[in-house]
Design a protein around this motif. Structure first.
Motif, mmCIF file in Angstrom:
data_model
loop_
_atom_site.group_PDB
_atom_site.id
_atom_site.type_symbol
_atom_site.label_atom_id
_atom_site.label_comp_id
_atom_site.label_asym_id
_atom_site.label_seq_id
_atom_site.Cartn_x
_atom_site.Cartn_y
_atom_site.Cartn_z
ATOM 1 N N TYR A 46 1.901 18.928 5.949
ATOM 2 C CA TYR A 46 0.804 18.934 6.917
ATOM 3 C C TYR A 46 1.077 18.090 8.153
ATOM 4 O O TYR A 46 0.270 18.059 9.080
ATOM 5 C CB TYR A 46 -0.536 18.596 6.270
ATOM 6 C CG TYR A 46 -0.655 17.323 5.480
ATOM 7 C CD1 TYR A 46 -0.790 16.095 6.104
ATOM 8 C CD2 TYR A 46 -0.699 17.360 4.081
ATOM 9 C CE1 TYR A 46 -0.947 14.927 5.368
ATOM 10 C CE2 TYR A 46 -0.866 16.204 3.339
ATOM 11 C CZ TYR A 46 -0.987 14.991 3.980
ATOM 12 O OH TYR A 46 -1.142 13.835 3.255
ATOM 13 N N PHE A 49 0.715 19.633 11.714
ATOM 14 C CA PHE A 49 -0.477 19.559 12.559
ATOM 15 C C PHE A 49 -0.576 18.243 13.318
ATOM 16 O O PHE A 49 -1.471 18.072 14.149
ATOM 17 C CB PHE A 49 -1.730 19.759 11.709
ATOM 18 C CG PHE A 49 -1.800 21.111 11.058
ATOM 19 C CD1 PHE A 49 -2.079 22.244 11.799
ATOM 20 C CD2 PHE A 49 -1.541 21.254 9.697
ATOM 21 C CE1 PHE A 49 -2.133 23.498 11.207
ATOM 22 C CE2 PHE A 49 -1.594 22.499 9.098
ATOM 23 C CZ PHE A 49 -1.884 23.619 9.853
ATOM 24 N N TYR A 50 0.324 17.311 13.022
ATOM 25 C CA TYR A 50 0.316 16.013 13.703
ATOM 26 C C TYR A 50 1.554 15.818 14.555
ATOM 27 O O TYR A 50 1.843 14.697 14.984
ATOM 28 C CB TYR A 50 0.229 14.882 12.676
ATOM 29 C CG TYR A 50 -1.058 14.871 11.895
ATOM 30 C CD1 TYR A 50 -2.174 14.184 12.361
ATOM 31 C CD2 TYR A 50 -1.164 15.560 10.691
ATOM 32 C CE1 TYR A 50 -3.359 14.177 11.647
ATOM 33 C CE2 TYR A 50 -2.347 15.564 9.966
ATOM 34 C CZ TYR A 50 -3.438 14.870 10.457
ATOM 35 O OH TYR A 50 -4.620 14.877 9.742
ATOM 36 N N GLN A 190 -7.080 24.992 11.779
ATOM 37 C CA GLN A 190 -7.825 23.855 11.233
ATOM 38 C C GLN A 190 -8.130 24.052 9.759
ATOM 39 O O GLN A 190 -8.109 23.101 8.973
ATOM 40 C CB GLN A 190 -9.130 23.646 12.014
ATOM 41 C CG GLN A 190 -8.941 23.281 13.476
ATOM 42 C CD GLN A 190 -8.960 24.501 14.377
ATOM 43 O OE1 GLN A 190 -8.541 25.588 13.971
ATOM 44 N NE2 GLN A 190 -9.430 24.327 15.597
ATOM 45 N N HIS A 193 -5.037 23.503 7.728
ATOM 46 C CA HIS A 193 -4.796 22.062 7.704
ATOM 47 C C HIS A 193 -5.618 21.408 6.599
ATOM 48 O O HIS A 193 -5.103 20.637 5.776
ATOM 49 C CB HIS A 193 -5.149 21.462 9.070
ATOM 50 C CG HIS A 193 -4.980 19.987 9.147
ATOM 51 N ND1 HIS A 193 -5.544 19.227 10.142
ATOM 52 C CD2 HIS A 193 -4.339 19.103 8.338
ATOM 53 C CE1 HIS A 193 -5.243 17.958 9.953
ATOM 54 N NE2 HIS A 193 -4.512 17.863 8.873
ATOM 55 N N SER A 197 -4.075 19.747 2.729
ATOM 56 C CA SER A 197 -3.905 18.288 2.831
ATOM 57 C C SER A 197 -4.856 17.513 1.921
ATOM 58 O O SER A 197 -5.097 16.335 2.134
ATOM 59 C CB SER A 197 -4.092 17.836 4.286
ATOM 60 O OG SER A 197 -5.376 18.180 4.776
ATOM 61 N N ASP A 218 -0.396 28.887 15.632
ATOM 62 C CA ASP A 218 -0.174 27.872 14.603
ATOM 63 C C ASP A 218 -0.358 28.395 13.186
ATOM 64 O O ASP A 218 0.144 27.782 12.239
ATOM 65 C CB ASP A 218 -1.108 26.681 14.833
ATOM 66 C CG ASP A 218 -0.596 25.761 15.924
ATOM 67 O OD1 ASP A 218 0.627 25.706 16.119
ATOM 68 O OD2 ASP A 218 -1.420 25.094 16.589
ATOM 69 N N PHE A 222 2.677 27.511 10.985
ATOM 70 C CA PHE A 222 2.537 26.648 9.816
ATOM 71 C C PHE A 222 3.065 27.330 8.558
ATOM 72 O O PHE A 222 3.738 26.688 7.738
ATOM 73 C CB PHE A 222 1.072 26.257 9.602
ATOM 74 C CG PHE A 222 0.847 25.497 8.329
ATOM 75 C CD1 PHE A 222 1.267 24.185 8.209
ATOM 76 C CD2 PHE A 222 0.246 26.115 7.245
ATOM 77 C CE1 PHE A 222 1.083 23.481 7.016
ATOM 78 C CE2 PHE A 222 0.058 25.428 6.059
ATOM 79 C CZ PHE A 222 0.477 24.102 5.948
#
Length: 277
Positions: A46, A49-50, A190, A193, A197, A218, A222
Motif C-alpha cells: 500500500y 498510494f504514498y 481510495q 487503498h 491496508s 491508479d 495498483f
C-alpha cells in the motif's frame, strides 16, 4: 457529464476535500511516514498510494513476511463470473474460496474469530460471505453457546470498504468479485487503498486479474504493482480449470500463520477456545 453537474468535471468528484487541500497546499503539511501496523511486504503493497514514502518499522520473521500477502487469481476459470444480485453483485466461487481457507486455518491455529475480517466492495458479496461463514461456524461449534459467542465476536467483521476504514485486523480476506472488464468494475483507488491496508500480518486477495490489470489510472496501476510484488515477495496462486478447492496449496501458508499465532496447551481451535480481545 459536466452539463448534468452544473459544469463540474465528474473527475473532480473523485477527489475528497482533504485531498484537494493537500494538492493545493492550503495548509502546512507534515507526513507521519513511520508505519508500525503491517509487515514489510504489506507496507510495500500500500506504499503505492504514498509514493513510496512510508517506512516500515515492524520486524517479523521471513516466513511470516513471505506469506503476509497471498493472491488467488481466478482469471483462468471460465465459470468464475459474478452474478447480478439486485443492484449489487456477488461471486460464489470467491465466497467458496474464502470459506475453504478459513476452514483450513481454523483447525490448527490460535488466530481468534475476532481477528479475521472479510471485505468486499459489494454488499451482496458481504451478505453471501457472512451467510456461508456463519453456516460453517454453526456446523463446527459443538455447543450453541460457542456458536453464539463466535457469532457475536464476528458480526462486525464483514463489510464493504468504508466500515473498515480506520480499523485493523490480524488477517483480512478480500473478495473483489468482478471478472469481466467490459462490464466495468466501478472501483476507486481510495477504496482499494482502504481494503488492502487493514491487515497487520496476513492479507488474502481473491480476484480475477483480467478485470483489473489493464485499467487506466491508479486502479490498474495498483493491481499491476500488487501482482509484481506478490510474484516476487509473496504467494501468488493461479487456479487452474478443472481443479478443486483442495488443490490450493496452503501447507506452507498455514505454517506461517501457525508461527504467528502458536497454540498452547490451553487452546484448541478457532471454534472452541475463548477469543482474547
Amino acid at each position: 457529464t459536466k452539463d448534468g453537474l452544473g459544469g463540474i468535471d465528474p473527475a473532480e468528484l473523485e477527489q475528497s476535500l482533504f485531498e484537494l487541500w493537500i494538492k493545493e497546499e492550503l495548509f502546512p503539511l507534515t507526513m507521519l511516514n513511520s508505519c508500525y501496523r503491517s509487515t514489510p511486504t504489506l507496507v510495500e503493497l500500500y506504499n503505492y498510494f504514498y509514493g513510496g514514502k512510508l517506512v516500515c518499522k515492524r520486524e517479523v520473521s521471513q516466513l511470516i513476511n513471505k506469506h503476509s500477502l497471498m493472491v488467488i487469481d481466478t482469471h483462468k476459470i471460465a465459470d468464475s463470473a459474478e452474478e447480478k444480485a439486485g443492484t449489487s453483485w456477488l461471486n460464489t466461487l470467491e465466497t467458496d474460496i474464502c470459506g475453504y481457507i478459513l476452514d483450513a486455518l481454523a483447525k490448527i491455529t490460535a488466530l481468534g474469530a475476532g481477528n479475521i475480517g472479510f471485505i468486499s466492495p459489494y454488499k451482496a458479496q458481504v451478505r453471501d460471505l457472512r451467510e456461508i461463514i456463519f453456516k460453517w461456524l454453526r456446523e463446527k461449534c459443538s455447543q450453541n453457546n460457542d456458536f453464539l459467542l463466535r457469532h457475536s465476536i464476528m458480526q462486525n467483521n464483514f463489510g464493504t470498504a468504508w466500515p473498515f476504514q480506520g480499523r485493523e485486523m490480524e488477517m483480512t480476506m478480500v473478495s473483489l468479485v468482478r471478472t469481466d472488464p467490459s462490464k466495468g468494475t466501478f472501483y476507486r483507488p481510495q477504496m482499494l487503498h482502504v481494503i488492502t491496508s487493514r491487515s497487520r500480518n496476513f492479507l488474502i486477495v481473491v480476484f480475477n486479474s483480467r478485470a483489473f490489470k489493464d485499467r487506466e489510472g491508479d486502479v490498474g496501476g495498483f493491481v499491476r504493482h500488487m501482482l509484481t510484488l506478490v510474484k516476487t515477495k509473496g504467494r501468488y496462486i493461479e487456479l487452474i480449470p478443472g481443479g478443486r478447492l483442495s488443490d490450493i496449496p496452503l501447507r506452507d501458508y498455514i505454517e506461517a500463520v501457525k508461527s504467528a499465532y502458536p497454540m498452547d496447551a490451553k487452546q484448541d481451535t478457532f471454534v472452541s477456545f475463548v477469543d482474547k480481545y
